[in-house]
Design a protein around this motif. Sequence first.
Motif, mmCIF file in Angstrom:
data_model
loop_
_atom_site.group_PDB
_atom_site.id
_atom_site.type_symbol
_atom_site.label_atom_id
_atom_site.label_comp_id
_atom_site.label_asym_id
_atom_site.label_seq_id
_atom_site.Cartn_x
_atom_site.Cartn_y
_atom_site.Cartn_z
ATOM 1 N N SER A 302 0.839 -1.208 0.000
ATOM 2 C CA SER A 302 0.000 0.000 0.000
ATOM 3 C C SER A 302 0.873 1.257 0.000
ATOM 4 O O SER A 302 0.455 2.306 -0.484
ATOM 5 C CB SER A 302 -0.985 -0.006 1.168
ATOM 6 O OG SER A 302 -0.341 0.382 2.328
ATOM 7 N N LEU A 303 2.120 1.084 0.517
ATOM 8 C CA LEU A 303 3.044 2.227 0.446
ATOM 9 C C LEU A 303 3.332 2.550 -1.025
ATOM 10 O O LEU A 303 3.295 3.700 -1.446
ATOM 11 C CB LEU A 303 4.354 1.848 1.166
ATOM 12 C CG LEU A 303 5.450 2.898 1.147
ATOM 13 C CD1 LEU A 303 5.118 4.009 2.117
ATOM 14 C CD2 LEU A 303 6.796 2.278 1.549
ATOM 15 N N ARG A 304 3.568 1.464 -1.796
ATOM 16 C CA ARG A 304 3.825 1.658 -3.224
ATOM 17 C C ARG A 304 2.611 2.347 -3.859
ATOM 18 O O ARG A 304 2.726 3.293 -4.633
ATOM 19 C CB ARG A 304 4.074 0.299 -3.886
ATOM 20 C CG ARG A 304 4.524 0.414 -5.330
ATOM 21 C CD ARG A 304 4.602 -0.969 -5.958
ATOM 22 N NE ARG A 304 3.322 -1.666 -5.897
ATOM 23 C CZ ARG A 304 2.322 -1.491 -6.745
ATOM 24 N NH1 ARG A 304 2.454 -0.622 -7.724
ATOM 25 N NH2 ARG A 304 1.194 -2.143 -6.625
ATOM 26 N N GLN A 305 1.401 1.859 -3.433
ATOM 27 C CA GLN A 305 0.179 2.438 -4.000
ATOM 28 C C GLN A 305 0.045 3.918 -3.621
ATOM 29 O O GLN A 305 -0.293 4.752 -4.447
ATOM 30 C CB GLN A 305 -1.036 1.638 -3.500
ATOM 31 C CG GLN A 305 -2.358 2.066 -4.094
ATOM 32 C CD GLN A 305 -2.358 2.009 -5.627
ATOM 33 O OE1 GLN A 305 -1.823 1.067 -6.208
ATOM 34 N NE2 GLN A 305 -2.894 3.043 -6.260
ATOM 35 N N SER A 306 0.367 4.217 -2.322
ATOM 36 C CA SER A 306 0.161 5.620 -1.931
ATOM 37 C C SER A 306 1.201 6.537 -2.577
ATOM 38 O O SER A 306 0.899 7.678 -2.914
ATOM 39 C CB SER A 306 0.097 5.811 -0.419
ATOM 40 O OG SER A 306 1.186 5.218 0.191
ATOM 41 N N VAL A 307 2.424 5.977 -2.818
ATOM 42 C CA VAL A 307 3.402 6.804 -3.543
ATOM 43 C C VAL A 307 2.912 7.018 -4.971
ATOM 44 O O VAL A 307 2.946 8.129 -5.509
ATOM 45 C CB VAL A 307 4.794 6.120 -3.559
ATOM 46 C CG1 VAL A 307 5.736 6.869 -4.481
ATOM 47 C CG2 VAL A 307 5.363 6.088 -2.162
ATOM 48 N N PHE A 308 2.404 5.921 -5.547
ATOM 49 C CA PHE A 308 1.920 6.023 -6.912
ATOM 50 C C PHE A 308 0.789 7.063 -7.004
ATOM 51 O O PHE A 308 0.792 7.938 -7.864
ATOM 52 C CB PHE A 308 1.418 4.641 -7.363
ATOM 53 C CG PHE A 308 1.008 4.612 -8.795
ATOM 54 C CD1 PHE A 308 1.967 4.532 -9.796
ATOM 55 C CD2 PHE A 308 -0.323 4.695 -9.158
ATOM 56 C CE1 PHE A 308 1.596 4.525 -11.132
ATOM 57 C CE2 PHE A 308 -0.703 4.698 -10.481
ATOM 58 C CZ PHE A 308 0.263 4.608 -11.472
ATOM 59 N N THR A 309 -0.158 6.969 -6.044
ATOM 60 C CA THR A 309 -1.274 7.926 -6.033
ATOM 61 C C THR A 309 -0.740 9.345 -5.826
ATOM 62 O O THR A 309 -1.181 10.287 -6.483
ATOM 63 C CB THR A 309 -2.255 7.599 -4.876
ATOM 64 O OG1 THR A 309 -2.491 6.206 -4.890
ATOM 65 C CG2 THR A 309 -3.557 8.345 -5.005
ATOM 66 N N GLY A 310 0.206 9.450 -4.879
ATOM 67 C CA GLY A 310 0.777 10.772 -4.602
ATOM 68 C C GLY A 310 1.416 11.361 -5.849
ATOM 69 O O GLY A 310 1.206 12.526 -6.189
ATOM 70 N N VAL A 311 2.194 10.501 -6.583
ATOM 71 C CA VAL A 311 2.850 10.987 -7.805
ATOM 72 C C VAL A 311 1.793 11.405 -8.824
ATOM 73 O O VAL A 311 1.891 12.457 -9.459
ATOM 74 C CB VAL A 311 3.763 9.889 -8.396
ATOM 75 C CG1 VAL A 311 4.230 10.276 -9.794
ATOM 76 C CG2 VAL A 311 4.955 9.665 -7.494
#
Length: 609
Positions: A302-311
């Motif tokens: 989910s960290l990867r997902q939240s970074v992706f969303t953030g980007v």
Amino acid sequence: MTERPAAGDAVPRRRYFSLWFELLRLSWRRAPWLTACQFVIPALMVAAVAGSALALRGAVDSALRGAGGPAVAWAVGAGLAGTALMVLGAFDINTAGILIGKVAVLDVNPRVYGDIATLEGLEHLERTDYLDRLTVVRNSAWESVLSLWSANGVLFAVLELVVTLFLLGTVNPYLLLLLVFAALPLWFDQRGTRAIIRAETATAAPFRLQRELFDLGTDAAAGKEIRVSGAGAELARRQAAAWNEAMAGRYRARLAAALWKLGGWSVFTLGFGAGLALIVVQVRRGDGSPGDIVLAITVAASLRQSVFTGVHYTTNVARAGRLIEPYLWLRDYAAAARAEDPGTRPAPERLREGITLDNVSYRYPGAARPALDGVSVHLPAGSVVALVGEYGSGKTTLVKLLCKFYRPSGGTVSIDGTDLAELDTELWRAWSSAAFQDFGRFRTTLGESIGLGDLPHARDVRRIRRAVAAADAGAFVAALPDGLDTELSRRFGGVDLSEGQWQKVALARASMRPGPLLFVLDEPTASLDASSEQQIFERYMARAREIAARTGAVTVIVTHRFSTATGADLILTLERGRLVEAGTHDELVALEGGRYADLYGIQAAAYSA
Ligand SMILES: Nc1ncnc2c1ncn2[C@@H]1O[C@H](COP(=O)(O)OP(=O)(O)OP(=O)(O)O)[C@@H](O)[C@H]1O
């Protein structure tokens, strides 16, 4: 007084925040529930992410301890949190879409259009720095509002990042270093997006040019000339060249952005892999439970997902910068133009002395020489004034100054002794009527198209019919299938008009106001045949005299046909922006070697030949 912004003026970043705050207020006013959802749903999603990771850890550790009941309860909790995450995610996207659409269409778009259409003067529509920005901003209301909710998305992505990192920190504090790896893709992505924004602004001019050339090439009216002259292939070549120029810069910037993105994600993947390896080693050493590995993997995913969303959201925000910057610039321009003292004095109800130009000059923005240069003349109340002169001598510019479309660069125009700049522009325009050579084609019903000439009486059919008669358009209106109710466009199931018919509609529109103080006819018959022209001029001369008797109106006729000018009380001959002669027809033809006498002689000889 605030100056209108110049071409290269940049808009400070902090202004973005005030724009977002304004959009937030608009959103709240337009749809409070949907607006609240944009905060509540992401907050619940962050809670669901954390809840599902913790529940999975609980389920694995309970199962390994042999505690069946708690393991099942944790597993159910994890399942529920996962489901909630999916449902909330779908709900989030849909509510945001509806809210953005509402605010963009109902609040922002009308404002952008209003700023373009309701500014007092015309200058902004003739400045390339204004038009370049307009090209970028056009139809961009949706993206501007999206930028607000993307910024909000960035905030919640950061919150999710902090929560997930905190959870990872409970497993091993070194995992907090992943924050640095998570931040890198954001930073790399920003650089790429900025390159794209720069390229889009730098290529706005060729982009606009290719669009204009495309429109020209597909316009039926221009199509006739293009076919006769055989210029189609050349236009297509130029359009392609402008397109290539615009696109080459944009593609290069996109490639650079893609490389930045690739670099950012590569670094993140490395850090992410190293973090997972660290936990596996730690648990193998007996320092932690298998549930910790599950939690770390879940949270890291989910960290990867939240970074992706953030980007993703940061990219949206940064991309919106390319719209927000010109949008704010246009707004600053509109605000500064509005703040320029608009004049507050009421226009007189009747002209007693007339209109006086005192050393009036005007230079178009960016033009090398003035279009009008030191013009001084008095136009007496009740007079008919003809403006003559060669192409480009400044006739239209002079009438535009009388209508207050521009302010003189030097000198003053005064109305019965009051500087026109001090008169309330709206009131002055309400006392003016004008028909221009480049008339507007309002594709509404015929009645509406004419009625627009006097908004408070736009539906007054008797007044509209009088205006139709004044423009000698009665026969043409009677021949239309639905008379005044005829739609003026085949696209809307109506009819297409000829140039001459459009010109008569424009003339009728200009005749809606019964008693203007200024009546401008700028080559209003250029598209009409000679007999219609003659009839119309006779009518308008009679009308000018009749209005003059009531209101002291000054009628200004711009014409290339000298026969029209002969009946005027005052003829002004312009040459390269300067007033070279002024007088009656008899006075001017009597001038030995005079410009008017020359031009009149040439035209009279051509007609009698
Ligand atoms: N929007 C504009 N921006 C820059 N220059 C302009 C603009 N409009 C007109 N000009 C220039 O100002 C000068 C005067 O133009 P204007 O339209 O007033 O002349 P005119 O006598 O009415 O011409 P015409 O008889 O062709 O209508 C010309 O040199 C023209 O090229």
